[in-house]
Design a protein around this motif. Structure first.
Motif, PDB file in Angstrom:
ATOM      1  N   ALA A  32       0.836  -1.209   0.000  1.00 27.02           N
ATOM      2  CA  ALA A  32       0.000   0.000   0.000  1.00 27.02           C
ATOM      3  C   ALA A  32       0.866   1.252   0.000  1.00 27.02           C
ATOM      4  N   ALA A  33       1.955   1.231   0.757  1.00 27.18           N
ATOM      5  CA  ALA A  33       2.853   2.386   0.809  1.00 27.18           C
ATOM      6  C   ALA A  33       3.483   2.646  -0.554  1.00 27.18           C
ATOM      7  N   ALA A  34       3.925   1.583  -1.215  1.00 26.95           N
ATOM      8  CA  ALA A  34       4.509   1.739  -2.553  1.00 26.95           C
ATOM      9  C   ALA A  34       3.470   2.278  -3.528  1.00 26.95           C
ATOM     10  N   LEU A  35       2.270   1.710  -3.478  1.00 28.24           N
ATOM     11  CA  LEU A  35       1.199   2.122  -4.385  1.00 28.24           C
ATOM     12  C   LEU A  35       0.782   3.569  -4.149  1.00 28.24           C
ATOM     13  N   ARG A  36       0.503   3.928  -2.893  1.00 31.29           N
ATOM     14  CA  ARG A  36       0.092   5.300  -2.599  1.00 31.29           C
ATOM     15  C   ARG A  36       1.226   6.288  -2.896  1.00 31.29           C
ATOM     16  N   GLY A  37       2.454   5.876  -2.622  1.00 26.00           N
ATOM     17  CA  GLY A  37       3.589   6.746  -2.928  1.00 26.00           C
ATOM     18  C   GLY A  37       3.658   7.094  -4.400  1.00 26.00           C
ATOM     19  N   MET A  38       3.409   6.111  -5.251  1.00 23.35           N
ATOM     20  CA  MET A  38       3.416   6.357  -6.690  1.00 23.35           C
ATOM     21  C   MET A  38       2.218   7.202  -7.109  1.00 23.35           C
ATOM     22  N   GLU A  39       1.068   6.928  -6.500  1.00 22.94           N
ATOM     23  CA  GLU A  39      -0.157   7.644  -6.894  1.00 22.94           C
ATOM     24  C   GLU A  39      -0.105   9.133  -6.551  1.00 22.94           C
ATOM     25  N   ILE A  40       0.535   9.476  -5.433  1.00 25.37           N
ATOM     26  CA  ILE A  40       0.595  10.883  -5.037  1.00 25.37           C
ATOM     27  C   ILE A  40       1.877  11.560  -5.524  1.00 25.37           C
ATOM     28  N   ASN A  41       2.675  10.844  -6.312  1.00 30.40           N
ATOM     29  CA  ASN A  41       3.928  11.384  -6.850  1.00 30.40           C
ATOM     30  C   ASN A  41       4.911  11.762  -5.745  1.00 30.40           C
ATOM     31  N   ALA A  42       5.036  10.889  -4.750  1.00 25.19           N
ATOM     32  CA  ALA A  42       6.000  11.124  -3.670  1.00 25.19           C
ATOM     33  C   ALA A  42       7.418  11.010  -4.221  1.00 25.19           C
ATOM     34  N   ASP A  43       8.333  11.714  -3.587  1.00 24.49           N
ATOM     35  CA  ASP A  43       9.739  11.658  -3.992  1.00 24.49           C
ATOM     36  C   ASP A  43      10.458  10.462  -3.395  1.00 24.49           C
ATOM     37  N   VAL A  44       9.932   9.950  -2.269  1.00 24.03           N
ATOM     38  CA  VAL A  44      10.590   8.842  -1.576  1.00 24.03           C
ATOM     39  C   VAL A  44       9.589   8.182  -0.636  1.00 24.03           C
ATOM     40  N   VAL A  45       9.796   6.893  -0.388  1.00 20.87           N
ATOM     41  CA  VAL A  45       9.071   6.177   0.665  1.00 20.87           C
ATOM     42  C   VAL A  45      10.023   6.019   1.839  1.00 20.87           C
ATOM     43  N   LEU A  46       9.634   6.521   2.985  1.00 24.18           N
ATOM     44  CA  LEU A  46      10.457   6.397   4.186  1.00 24.18           C
ATOM     45  C   LEU A  46       9.833   5.352   5.092  1.00 24.18           C
ATOM     46  N   LYS A  47      10.516   4.221   5.249  1.00 28.30           N
ATOM     47  CA  LYS A  47       9.998   3.152   6.094  1.00 28.30           C
ATOM     48  C   LYS A  47      10.535   3.327   7.507  1.00 28.30           C
ATOM     49  N   ALA A  48       9.641   3.712   8.422  1.00 32.81           N
ATOM     50  CA  ALA A  48      10.028   3.973   9.802  1.00 32.81           C
ATOM     51  C   ALA A  48       9.955   2.679  10.612  1.00 32.81           C
ATOM     52  N   THR A  49      11.077   2.284  11.198  1.00 33.46           N
ATOM     53  CA  THR A  49      11.156   1.045  11.957  1.00 33.46           C
ATOM     54  C   THR A  49      11.785   1.309  13.322  1.00 33.46           C
ATOM     55  N   LYS A  50      12.092   0.221  14.018  1.00 36.34           N
ATOM     56  CA  LYS A  50      12.791   0.340  15.300  1.00 36.34           C
ATOM     57  C   LYS A  50      14.306   0.250  15.132  1.00 36.34           C
ATOM     58  N   VAL A  51      14.758  -0.092  13.923  1.00 38.55           N
ATOM     59  CA  VAL A  51      16.186  -0.242  13.641  1.00 38.55           C
ATOM     60  C   VAL A  51      16.613   0.864  12.691  1.00 38.55           C
ATOM     61  N   ASP A  52      17.814   1.414  12.898  1.00 39.21           N
ATOM     62  CA  ASP A  52      18.244   2.590  12.137  1.00 39.21           C
ATOM     63  C   ASP A  52      18.862   2.241  10.789  1.00 39.21           C
ATOM     64  N   GLY A  53      18.245   1.337  10.061  1.00 39.79           N
ATOM     65  CA  GLY A  53      18.723   0.985   8.736  1.00 39.79           C
ATOM     66  C   GLY A  53      18.718  -0.512   8.510  1.00 39.79           C
ATOM     67  N   ILE A  54      19.302  -0.917   7.387  1.00 42.65           N
ATOM     68  CA  ILE A  54      19.414  -2.332   7.034  1.00 42.65           C
ATOM     69  C   ILE A  54      20.834  -2.778   7.345  1.00 42.65           C
ATOM     70  N   TYR A  55      20.945  -3.901   8.038  1.00 41.66           N
ATOM     71  CA  TYR A  55      22.253  -4.384   8.472  1.00 41.66           C
ATOM     72  C   TYR A  55      22.608  -5.707   7.796  1.00 41.66           C
ATOM     73  N   SER A  56      23.907  -6.001   7.797  1.00 41.80           N
ATOM     74  CA  SER A  56      24.407  -7.243   7.206  1.00 41.80           C
ATOM     75  C   SER A  56      23.895  -8.458   7.964  1.00 41.80           C
ATOM     76  N   SER A  57      23.605  -8.287   9.252  1.00 41.22           N
ATOM     77  CA  SER A  57      22.986  -9.320  10.086  1.00 41.22           C
ATOM     78  C   SER A  57      22.261  -8.607  11.222  1.00 41.22           C
ATOM     79  N   ASP A  58      21.584  -9.350  12.062  1.00 41.19           N
ATOM     80  CA  ASP A  58      20.799  -8.753  13.129  1.00 41.19           C
ATOM     81  C   ASP A  58      21.722  -8.040  14.126  1.00 41.19           C
ATOM     82  N   PRO A  59      21.646  -6.702  14.222  1.00 40.07           N
ATOM     83  CA  PRO A  59      22.548  -5.981  15.133  1.00 40.07           C
ATOM     84  C   PRO A  59      22.287  -6.281  16.609  1.00 40.07           C
ATOM     85  N   LYS A  60      21.102  -6.812  16.936  1.00 40.83           N
ATOM     86  CA  LYS A  60      20.812  -7.170  18.322  1.00 40.83           C
ATOM     87  C   LYS A  60      21.555  -8.434  18.729  1.00 40.83           C
TER      88      LYS A  60
END
Length: 238
Positions: A144-172
């Protein structure tokens, strides 16, 4: 300094609204998120939000075990509407004007999703909260986020999570895990890094809509992304 983005689609998972609670909505967490969004709005950025419902549906998990998938998905959509209303209420108390648009018709509670009206709200400086996913079972709120982002002509999708990015493995688990600063869509899909579900990633890749995964709990992180600083992990075609 102007923002790196004029219009953003913020994807908030239901789990992000729980904080450290097992399920439900943590008021302090919601208020923190609203403060971050308010700063972005004051900076002149147009903000739309797609919210998940896992925090509420998680509390009903035992009752939902063995349930028909379509029924469970519709219940999840209703949970996203509850979260959207909670966000809207917190924004009202902060002085932010917002509108909730739902892919499911509940006209007494929220507006139906109408693309042109959503864009007009954004241009007027209102925050638009999209609820009920795509309105279809089997499609996640990531899609839904990807679809709505395209429909409203968003510049970026920002996925807000509990982790500050994507890691090579689980930082926990692995203290030596390294954060990726940038990934291509193909790398994220091939390595199954679970940035978003495959449908959402493919949609964003094909429409050249970048995704930035970051921690909404890290104070100022959203503003740093808007200022073009190295925050979170950017997933794009380039």
């Amino acid at each position: 300094m102007p923002s790196a983005y004029k219009r953003i689609l913020l994807k908030l998972s239901g789990e992000a609204l729980m904080g450290d609670d097992k399920y439900g909505i943590n008021r302090n967490v919601v208020e923190h998120i609203v403060v971050e969004i308010a700063e972005a709005c004051q900076f002149g950025v147009e903000v739309a939000i797609v919210v998940g419902g896992g925090n509420i549906f998680r509390g009903m998990k035992s009752a939902g075990d063995g349930m028909d998938r379509v029924t469970a998905d519709y219940m999840g959509m209703l949970a996203t509407i509850m979260n959207a209303l909670a966000l809207q209420d917190a924004m009202r108390r902060k002085g932010l004007i917002s509108r909730v648009q739902s892919a499911l018709r509940i006209d007494q509670v929220v507006e139906p999703y109408i693309r042109n009206k959503a864009i007009r709200y954004l241009e007027e400086g209102k925050v638009v909260i999209f609820a009920a996913g795509t309105g279809n079972p089997f499609f996640t709120t990531d899609t839904a986020a990807a679809l709505r982002g395209m429909e409203i002509n968003a510049d970026v999708v920002l996925k807000a999570t509990k982790v500050d990015g994507i890691y090579s493995s689980d930082p926990k688990i692995n203290s030596n895990a390294t954060r990726y600063h940038h990934l291509s869509f193909d790398e994220a899909i091939i390595e199954n890094l679970q940035v978003m579900d495959a449908t959402a990633l493919t949609l964003c890749r094909d429409q050249k809509l970048p995704i930035n995964v970051f921690s909404i709990f890290k104070s100022g992180a959203l503003m740093r992304i808007l200022m073009g600083e190295d925050e979170g992990t950017l997933v794009s075609n380039g």
